[in-house]
Design an enzyme around this catalytic site. Structure first.
Site, PDB file in Angstrom:
ATOM      1  N   ARG A  90     -43.269 -28.395  13.904  1.00 34.50           N
ATOM      2  CA  ARG A  90     -44.522 -28.506  13.155  1.00 34.50           C
ATOM      3  C   ARG A  90     -44.400 -27.904  11.765  1.00 34.50           C
ATOM      4  O   ARG A  90     -45.068 -28.337  10.837  1.00 34.50           O
ATOM      5  CB  ARG A  90     -45.653 -27.786  13.892  1.00 34.50           C
ATOM      6  CG  ARG A  90     -46.050 -28.439  15.197  1.00 34.50           C
ATOM      7  CD  ARG A  90     -46.952 -27.543  15.972  1.00 34.50           C
ATOM      8  NE  ARG A  90     -46.185 -26.328  16.296  1.00 34.50           N
ATOM      9  CZ  ARG A  90     -46.569 -25.400  17.130  1.00 34.50           C
ATOM     10  NH1 ARG A  90     -47.723 -25.494  17.719  1.00 34.50           N
ATOM     11  NH2 ARG A  90     -45.813 -24.361  17.379  1.00 34.50           N
ATOM     12  N   SER A 127     -50.198 -26.027  22.147  1.00 32.85           N
ATOM     13  CA  SER A 127     -50.816 -25.832  23.462  1.00 32.85           C
ATOM     14  C   SER A 127     -51.625 -24.546  23.505  1.00 32.85           C
ATOM     15  O   SER A 127     -52.722 -24.511  24.057  1.00 32.85           O
ATOM     16  CB  SER A 127     -49.742 -25.796  24.555  1.00 32.85           C
ATOM     17  OG  SER A 127     -49.124 -27.037  24.686  1.00 32.85           O
TER      18      SER A 127
END
Length: 158
Positions: A90, A127
């Protein structure tokens, strides 16, 4: 035949994970999504629940399977004759975390690591953040597949 694995805890699986799975599946003949089990961590979902949620979302992808593993990922790669580990990145923090592991994995067994950059719309999704926002009553429906949202709602009794 090229074989890769895409490891993670996937607790819960996000749209970012699914994006990486779909893109990696186009690059390799066989992709094993490897749900890595850490016996010292208590997840929101059991390993079996995570596997079922992932399987439902990748059922349309040829050559993609889902398995669990406890232990060193390089041992898994060696046992399954995996040539490449696929990791989604990311940001630079992910890269800084993943690069030493990639080097160690290559040193130990010769397995290579391929980094796929996350699609921009998922660059902030993790998450951990999804769980935190969900537990505080926030709407995460755009960040997870529909079956994961339903499973989250069921866990929370919503």
């Amino acid at each position: 035949m090229s074989k890769a694995c895409c490891p993670g805890s996937f607790d819960p699986m996000t749209q970012g994970h699914l994006d990486i799975f779909r893109r990696a599946a186009r690059l390799f003949d066989e992709l094993i999504i490897t749900v890595v089990v850490n016996p010292n961590k208590q997840g929101m979902f059991t390993t079996d629940e995570r596997i079922a949620l992932i399987e439902e979302n990748v059922a349309d992808l040829p050559g993609v399977t889902v398995e669990q593993w406890t232990g060193l990922l390089v041992d898994y790669a060696r046992e399954r004759d995996v040539a490449c580990i696929v990791k989604g990145l990311r940001n630079s923090t992910d890269f800084d975390y993943e690069l030493p592991m990639a080097g160690m994995n290559q040193h130990l067994t010769g397995v290579e690591t391929a980094f796929l950059t996350t699609s921009p719309q998922y660059s902030y999704v993790s998450s951990s953040l999804v769980k935190e926002v969900f537990k505080l009553g926030g709407d995460v429906s755009a960040l997870v597949p529909a079956n994961v949202q339903a499973a989250l709602d069921a866990k929370a009794g919503r």
